[in-house]
Write a protein that holds these residues in place. Structure first.
Motif, PDB file in Angstrom:
ATOM      1  N   ASP A  64       0.820  -1.210   0.000  1.00 35.75           N
ATOM      2  CA  ASP A  64       0.000   0.000   0.000  1.00 35.75           C
ATOM      3  C   ASP A  64       0.860   1.268   0.000  1.00 35.75           C
ATOM      4  OD1 ASP A  64      -2.271  -1.531  -0.041  1.00 35.75           O
ATOM      5  OD2 ASP A  64      -2.759  -1.257   2.082  1.00 35.75           O
ATOM      6  N   SER A 121      -1.743  -3.034  -4.554  1.00 33.91           N
ATOM      7  CA  SER A 121      -2.093  -2.389  -3.292  1.00 33.91           C
ATOM      8  C   SER A 121      -3.526  -2.780  -2.945  1.00 33.91           C
ATOM      9  CB  SER A 121      -1.978  -0.871  -3.413  1.00 33.91           C
ATOM     10  OG  SER A 121      -2.984  -0.381  -4.276  1.00 33.91           O
ATOM     11  N   SER A 122      -3.962  -2.455  -1.738  1.00 30.40           N
ATOM     12  CA  SER A 122      -5.334  -2.757  -1.321  1.00 30.40           C
ATOM     13  C   SER A 122      -6.331  -2.070  -2.246  1.00 30.40           C
ATOM     14  CB  SER A 122      -5.566  -2.312   0.120  1.00 30.40           C
ATOM     15  OG  SER A 122      -4.775  -3.066   1.002  1.00 30.40           O
ATOM     16  N   ALA A 123      -6.063  -0.819  -2.602  1.00 32.21           N
ATOM     17  CA  ALA A 123      -6.966  -0.074  -3.485  1.00 32.21           C
ATOM     18  C   ALA A 123      -7.033  -0.734  -4.860  1.00 32.21           C
ATOM     19  CB  ALA A 123      -6.512   1.379  -3.612  1.00 32.21           C
ATOM     20  N   GLU A 124      -5.897  -1.191  -5.359  1.00 33.29           N
ATOM     21  CA  GLU A 124      -5.871  -1.855  -6.665  1.00 33.29           C
ATOM     22  C   GLU A 124      -6.608  -3.189  -6.614  1.00 33.29           C
ATOM     23  OE1 GLU A 124      -1.692  -0.235  -8.550  1.00 33.29           O
ATOM     24  OE2 GLU A 124      -1.607  -1.771  -6.982  1.00 33.29           O
ATOM     25  N   ARG A 125      -6.446  -3.930  -5.504  1.00 29.47           N
ATOM     26  CA  ARG A 125      -7.169  -5.195  -5.354  1.00 29.47           C
ATOM     27  C   ARG A 125      -8.673  -4.957  -5.309  1.00 29.47           C
ATOM     28  NH1 ARG A 125      -3.012  -6.508  -2.126  1.00 29.47           N
ATOM     29  NH2 ARG A 125      -4.053  -5.865  -0.221  1.00 29.47           N
ATOM     30  N   GLU A 126      -9.098  -3.920  -4.581  1.00 31.02           N
ATOM     31  CA  GLU A 126     -10.526  -3.589  -4.504  1.00 31.02           C
ATOM     32  C   GLU A 126     -11.066  -3.199  -5.881  1.00 31.02           C
ATOM     33  OE1 GLU A 126     -11.016  -0.573  -1.512  1.00 31.02           O
ATOM     34  OE2 GLU A 126     -10.265  -1.889   0.066  1.00 31.02           O
ATOM     35  N   GLU A 127     -10.287  -2.403  -6.617  1.00 27.89           N
ATOM     36  CA  GLU A 127     -10.713  -2.001  -7.959  1.00 27.89           C
ATOM     37  C   GLU A 127     -10.813  -3.216  -8.879  1.00 27.89           C
ATOM     38  OE1 GLU A 127      -9.643   1.176 -11.489  1.00 27.89           O
ATOM     39  OE2 GLU A 127      -8.036   0.525 -10.151  1.00 27.89           O
ATOM     40  N   ARG A 140     -13.940  -5.080  -8.091  1.00 30.24           N
ATOM     41  CA  ARG A 140     -15.102  -4.343  -8.588  1.00 30.24           C
ATOM     42  C   ARG A 140     -15.225  -4.499 -10.104  1.00 30.24           C
ATOM     43  NH1 ARG A 140     -15.625   0.255 -11.083  1.00 30.24           N
ATOM     44  NH2 ARG A 140     -13.496   0.936 -10.688  1.00 30.24           N
TER      45      ARG A 140
END
Length: 71
Positions: free
Chosen positions: A24, A34-40, A43
């Protein structure tokens, strides 16, 4: 720095949290998300799956109406 045993967690959990925190901050291994990339990514995969289902429904509806129109 406290050890995992002192924190009441497994060493694998602590190691995983540490790796995620590094990723991250942009300090992970090359290609690590990163966590944000995994979440994206999660989605986008969900959206893709929903769109594929919509496309299949529309194909079936089109085939149905073409068949009905030919009568």
């Amino acid at each position: 720095m406290p050890r995992s045993r002192e924190l009441g967690i497994s060493s694998e959990s602590l190691r995983g949290w540490y790796r995620k925190a590094k990723a991250d901050r942009g300090q992970g291994t090359p290609g690590e998300l990163s966590s944000a990339e995994r979440e994206e990514l999660t989605r986008l995969r969900r959206e893709n799956r929903e769109q594929q289902q919509t496309i299949e429904i529309l194909k079936k509806a089109t085939a149905f109406f073409v068949k009905e129109n030919d009568r």
